[in-house]
Motif scaffolding. Structure first.
Motif, short mmCIF file in Angstrom:
data_model
loop_
_atom_site.label_atom_id
_atom_site.label_comp_id
_atom_site.label_asym_id
_atom_site.label_seq_id
_atom_site.Cartn_x
_atom_site.Cartn_y
_atom_site.Cartn_z
N SER A 1 0.80 -1.22 0.00
CA SER A 1 0.00 0.00 0.00
C SER A 1 0.83 1.27 0.00
N ASP A 2 1.98 1.23 -0.64
CA ASP A 2 2.74 2.46 -0.75
C ASP A 2 2.30 3.20 -1.99
N LEU A 3 2.49 4.49 -2.00
CA LEU A 3 2.12 5.25 -3.17
C LEU A 3 3.28 5.22 -4.15
N ALA A 4 2.94 5.21 -5.40
CA ALA A 4 3.98 5.20 -6.41
C ALA A 4 4.76 6.50 -6.33
N TYR A 5 6.04 6.43 -6.59
CA TYR A 5 6.91 7.57 -6.42
C TYR A 5 6.43 8.80 -7.18
N ASP A 6 6.05 8.59 -8.44
CA ASP A 6 5.72 9.77 -9.24
C ASP A 6 4.24 9.86 -9.56
N MET A 7 3.43 9.44 -8.64
CA MET A 7 1.99 9.55 -8.88
C MET A 7 1.59 11.02 -8.81
N GLN B 1 0.71 13.37 -5.64
CA GLN B 1 0.95 12.67 -4.38
C GLN B 1 2.43 12.57 -4.07
N ALA C 1 3.75 12.90 -0.62
CA ALA C 1 3.38 11.85 0.33
C ALA C 1 4.57 10.96 0.66
N LEU D 1 7.72 -2.26 -3.92
CA LEU D 1 8.34 -1.74 -5.12
C LEU D 1 8.48 -0.21 -5.12
N VAL E 1 12.00 2.06 -5.35
CA VAL E 1 12.27 3.11 -6.33
C VAL E 1 12.64 4.41 -5.62
N ASP F 1 0.36 -4.55 -6.43
CA ASP F 1 -0.12 -3.39 -5.71
C ASP F 1 0.43 -2.11 -6.36
N TYR F 2 1.71 -2.10 -6.59
CA TYR F 2 2.37 -0.94 -7.19
C TYR F 2 1.97 -0.77 -8.65
N ARG G 1 -1.59 0.39 -9.46
CA ARG G 1 -1.77 1.82 -9.24
C ARG G 1 -1.14 2.65 -10.37
#
Lengths: 462, 257, 385
Positions: free
Chosen positions: A169-175, A178, A181, A376, A380, C103-104, C107
């Motif tokens: 449940s991590d946010l993607a680096y370059d979303m 966000q 975050a 992942l 990154v 998951d990654y 998204r």
């Protein structure tokens, strides 16, 4: 018939202390043989399992994972004859003949093969000693649970898996929208801060790991009859904490320009801290290394006389041919940092409950923003931050075809670093111990093109 | 009564004809024809050679990769089963059979009555197959028949250690550029093929005697290298490539009993 | 009219979209059988299984490495191409190293706008569940309860509105699912009697992954009535283990049948193959679901036994009395979890039960599966005699 063979070699040492790793390793294996001969218990375990509890309960840890590395460096009977295949190749073949697919981890295949020979002693450094128990973790990869379970089955000894939940449940680096975050890189945070993660571990997660650490102590009591002693455990934990502080300090020195130490040495000097954490020997080793690096940085002594470009190394070591990591040095290129088996500040010491403290630490390891141990997106962002902190201009990505956690983020790391900072990358595509998967011509053609690109390109503006 | 076995392989069609439990005819035809047509042609040739009418066969069993395309066959059997049967008939001491053809290779374990008890096949990669050797002849500008004898004449063996056929080919080219003599490279090639073969053999747990069948068994370089690796002698029949067809013919005979 | 399950196999996306259009309800995609479907069902949404396709991959190669499970790569490719845009949420458990990392990628490749606060998503589109790798015992139970409570909270806050999922709603879902498990057990019994072939049973079960279980239960009752009238017909009995089996790769069942075999029982990560029992209705509903899910012997998990023999014992219990002649592995390429447990399990099956095994690796293409046929034929001949 004599055979012409692939040329492989070890790496050059960039710091004096790194020369002491090999005697350190030899001593470890010699001690294991003595330990076993004295009838004392040996556990086979793995890198990601902190050894403090084992040390405190007089169980000698041996690590098939590290033994895999050794098999990549030696030929049978210590032969220097290049016609004799490396032990890793001999063992991997045995494992494959038993039905283990060749896409499995080289460490796993090599040590399974070692076990299958039926004669552990006929191997480098007298081999691993037969285990009295196998203790592993779910951390990092699926392999280490199942591969060590097989070894336990093979030797018919008790098996314990300690599960460190890998949090996702991590946010993607370059979303878009966000970006902020992503929290700052762990090593730039104040020491001892526990909630350095994107969301701190919840109580139920810490409880889960704490219970398992307690349960493991009971398991060891059952198997060995050795009693758990909290004071002894705290002594070991203190040493491990101090050692980690030293290792973090070493990382700070490694950021210096020119680089005082190479990644090849980085991958070698991780041995005492990773495999013998909580011992005085490990602590003393890093004091020496820290002092040497401090002096080199003060004297502005670099690894190579004229440092032209700095690179990150992503992935583990190509153990069968570590000389590859010196490849760019004659044209001024140096690998300065390798964010794997990475370090994070330990949570503060809580001697009244060392199990909970260890639970918190292990959760941070498995869920932290550190290399393939995290998810992942965290991997990154670790690389992005490392590139900035260490002023890297390029990166070589070890496309480690037999290691899922290392290989999955490769494409994303290359893409994000290119888009973010214009950092170019190239790859090394093979296994980490099984040289049959390595193609020299193809690799060096790629690397030469990359070197040209690096020389043309100016420094990266961070 | 006459019984025939037809083995439709990746590159050629093999025919064996049995009469009274004796092998009376065998042939190998390299063909570009589609499997069913090629099989018919090969069988017609056999009957012409035996001076027999086309309807004189009691039963025909097909095997090989193209066995399903042989419409006139009265039965079908897989390659593993047929090679085991043929090898056991030739050598009743056979306990391990290794068949190496153009398209793939396989190891079979037999019990002392010749019954198949385990088998293992090559992976998808072409390394270790006859087709790989074919590709090598193109790269090295040599003939398939020469490979074996040239390889055993070499004093040194070049390194061809990759387990991937594509990588191995680039290793061979690297050797050529370094000026390594052709026979040394071929010795390396044969050794690397033999290593692949040893792998499947070990998977079925080798037992004496080993019988090697299929076209590649004619390559002395590969056979010698294999014997060196596994430390056992391999028995090679006079015409190793027809053993599959022979096994099929034996099944044809059995079916009519 | 005889019950047909073909449309769920041939037009899986259209059937689900049609259902969604008609019922105006949310649809959640699930990647693995350890997903607590009952909670989604209780939240008045439809859980459907995510599967791949035989189409050529278009975009996954530029984002994810090729050395990875071909089945999941196909799923991801479809997602990136927008084929799964009808989903209102995606549930990703850490069923293996690759699944966990979906998951990654999901998204990144299927972005959805979601209100976030300090990096915390309030109503996530991708829901990650960290299923314990060690199963059994109180420790993993308490831990999974923590995970499921968060999962449940997310479902309750769908689309920014709070709609609680009560115990009654959960209990109702459990009774529907228990009926499903019961019907599937009846189907298994018919397979063992030779009345239903492995491929037919798979088709019937696969449909249940794409429609609400109450609707499927009705179909199943009719279907079971029909097939129980048949004459028994059987082949060489095979137990199948593996992964990445869906409406494409279940062709393996047909190939086995063409070679004279028949899969009488399996362990392939699809529905029934893991759920050997019903959910305990005497316990608080969420706890009962957790317990039930911890009973799933996913190859990613390891039991807490000191001398673990997980896969062998699981197989032994299933094939007992089924007169199975051979065991076949059908594992996707790069499926480490399956591969690493194969040698030990194979040896135990041979030693204890004298049943031989065949390991087949598939690349999740119809062509590749077709190429396995000669080996299956030989294996059938071998075990038959």
């Amino acid at each position: 018939m004599a055979e012409e063979v692939k040329k492989t070699a070890t790496s050059k040492k960039s710091v004096e202390t790194a020369r002491k790793v090999w005697p350190y390793v030899k001593e470890d294996y010699a001690m294991a043989h003595e330990w076993k001969a004295a009838g004392k218990p040996i556990a086979w375990t793995c890198a990601m399992l902190p050894k403090e509890l084992l040390q405190a309960m007089d169980v000698y840890p041996q690590n098939p994972e590290h033994y895999g590395v050794l098999t990549a460096m030696f030929r049978r009977g210590g032969s220097k004859d290049p016609n004799v295949v490396k032990e890793a190749v001999r063992f991997c073949k045995l494992a494959e003949e038993e039905g283990f697919a060749s896409y499995n981890c080289g460490y796993a295949r090599a040590t399974i093969g070692h076990a299958l020979t039926g004669d552990l002693k006929d191997a480098p450094l007298g081999g691993l000693e037969p285990p009295d128990m196998v203790i592993t973790t779910s951390c990092v990869c699926d392999q280490r649970g199942k591969w060590l379970r097989y070894l336990a089955q093979k030797f018919n000894v008790p098996f314990y898996l300690i599960d460190f939940p890998e949090r996702g449940s991590d946010l993607a680096y370059d979303m878009p929208g966000q970006r902020n975050a992503i929290l700052p890189y762990h090593s730039s945070l104040k020491r001892g801060v526990t909630d350095i993660y994107y969301s701190p571990p919840a109580d139920y997660e810490i409880d889960y790991v704490e219970c398992q650490w307690r349960d493991l102590a009971k398991f060891i009591e059952d198997v060995t009859g050795h009693k758990y002693d909290q004071d002894r455990f705290n002594e070991v934990m203190d040493l491990a904490y101090k050692t980690n502080e030293l290792r973090l300090e070493i990382l700070e020195y490694r950021k210096a320009v020119p680089a005082p130490m190479t990644s090849a040495d980085g991958l070698s000097v991780m041995y005492p801290g990773t495999y013998t954490s909580g011992t005085q020997r490990a602590y003393d080793f890093y004091v020496e290394l820290r002092d040497e690096l401090r002096q080199k940085v003060e004297d502005k002594l670099g690894v190579i006389p004229d440092e032209k470009f700095r690179m990150l190394w992503y992935g583990l070591g190509p153990w069968f041919n570590m000389a590859l990591m010196n490849y760019f040095e004659n044209i001024g290129g140096v690998f300065i940092y390798e964010p794997i088996y990475n370090l994070a500040p330990f949570p503060p010491r809580t001697p009244e409950n060392p199990f909970r403290e260890l639970a918190l630490r292990t959760l941070q390891q498995s869920g932290g923003m550190m290399g393939p141990m995290g998810s992942l997106g965290q991997t990154v962002s670790t690389l992005v931050n490392a590139a900035r902190d260490y002023k890297a201009a390029g990166i070589v990505l070890f496309y480690l075809i037999t290691c899922r956690p290392v290989v999955y983020p490769v494409v994303e790391i290359g893409r994000v670093l290119e888009e973010e900072f214009g950092i170019p990358s190239t790859t090394l595509e093979c296994d980490l111990v099984d040289e049959r998967s390595y193609n020299e011509a193809q690799t060096l053609t790629r690397w030469d093109a990359f070197a040209e690109q690096m020389l043309k390109k100016g420094p990266v503006a961070y | 009564m006459l019984f025939a076995g037809i083995d439709v392989g990746a590159q050629s069609v093999k025919v064996a004809v049995l009469s009274d439990n004796k092998l009376v005819f065998s042939s190998t035809t390299v063909t570009d024809e589609e499997g069913g047509v090629a099989a018919r042609q090969a069988l017609d040739k056999a009957l012409v050679a035996l001076r027999l009418p086309l309807n004189s066969l009691t039963a025909v069993v097909s095997t090989g990769i193209g066995k399903d395309g042989v419409a006139f066959a009265t039965g079908k059997r897989t390659e593993e089963i047929c090679h085991s049967r043929g090898a056991y008939w030739l050598f009743p001491s056979a306990r391990t059979v290794l068949d190496v053809g153009a398209g793939g290779y396989r190891a079979m374990r037999l019990d002392n009555r010749g019954k198949l008890i385990d088998f293992a096949n090559n992976s998808k990669c072409a390394a270790g197959t006859g087709s790989f050797l074919d590709a090598v002849t193109r790269v090295l500008d040599t003939r398939l028949e020469e490979i074996g004898t040239m390889a055993v004449s070499a004093k040194k063996r070049a390194s061809v250690s990759s387990y991937c056929a594509v990588f191995a080919e680039s290793e061979i080219i690297g050797n050529i550029h370094r000026g390594v003599p052709k026979e040394c490279i071929l010795a390396g090639v044969c050794y690397s093929v033999a290593e692949r073969l040893a792998e499947v053999l070990h998977r079925v747990k080798i037992a004496k005697d080993i019988v090697m069948t299929g076209g590649v068994a004619q390559n002395i370089g590969v056979v010698k290298a294999l014997e060196e690796i596994v430390g056992l002698k391999a028995k090679v029949p006079h015409e190793p490539q027809i053993v599959g067809a022979l096994g099929a013919a034996l099944f044809a005979e059995e079916m009519s009993k | 009219m005889a019950v047909e399950f073909k449309k769920w196999l041939e037009n899986r996306h259209d059937v689900v979209k049609e259902w969604k259009e008609k019922n105006k309800k949310d649809v959640f995609g699930c990647l693995c059988c350890i997903t607590p479907e009952e909670i989604i069902y209780a939240a008045d949404a439809l859980p459907v299984r995510i599967t791949g396709s035989s189409e050529k991959l278009e975009m996954v190669d530029s984002r994810a490495p090729i050395y990875a499970c071909p089945f999941l790569r196909s799923c991801l490719d479809l997602a990136g191409r927008g084929i799964y845009d009808y989903l209102d949420g995606v549930v990703i458990p850490n069923a293996c190293d690759f699944t966990a990392r979906m998951d990654y990628w999901w998204r990144k490749l299927v972005p959805r706008a979601n209100p976030a606060q300090q990096g915390v998503e309030l109503c996530p589109y991708v829901l990650y569940i960290k299923h314990p790798e060690k199963i059994g015992g109180e420790m993993s139970f308490n831990y999974l309860r923590g995970e499921y409570r968060i999962f449940k909270q997310h479902l309750e806050r769908r689309r920014g509105h709070f709609k609680p999922i009560s115990d009654d709603m959960l209990s109702n879902a459990i009774s529907v699912y228990n009926e499903h498990y019961g019907l599937m057990e009846q189907l298994t019994q018919l397979r063992k009697r030779g009345l239903v072939s492995g491929s037919e049973a798979f088709e019937a079960e696969f449909a249940s992954l794409l429609m609400p279980k109450n609707e499927h239960n009705e179909l199943m009752k009719q279907y079971l009535g029909e097939v129980s009238q048949r004459e028994p017909k059987d082949g060489v009995r095979v137990y199948l283990l593996g992964g990445g089996v869906d409406q494409i790769s279940y062709m393996i069942y047909k190939v086995i049948e063409e070679c004279g075999g028949n899969v009488v029982y399996e362990d392939v990560g699809v529905g029934r193959s893991y759920f050997g029992r019903k959910i305990d209705t005497s316990k608080p509903p969420l706890d009962a679901i957790i317990e039930h899910r911890l009973d799933v012997r996913c190859p990613h998990c390891i039991t807490e036994d000191r001398f673990p023999e997980d896969r062998f014992i699981f197989a032994r219990d299933r094939i007992e009395g089924a007169n199975v002649k051979g065991v076949m592995w059908f594992a996707p390429l790069y499926c480490e979890c399956r591969n690493l447990e194969y040698p030990f399990t194979r040896d135990r099956l041979k030693e204890v039960l004298n049943i031989p095994a065949l390991y087949l690796e598939h690349d999740y293409t119809l062509e590749g599966i077709g190429q396995l046929k000669p080996r299956i034929e030989t294996f059938m001949e071998m075990v038959k005699s």
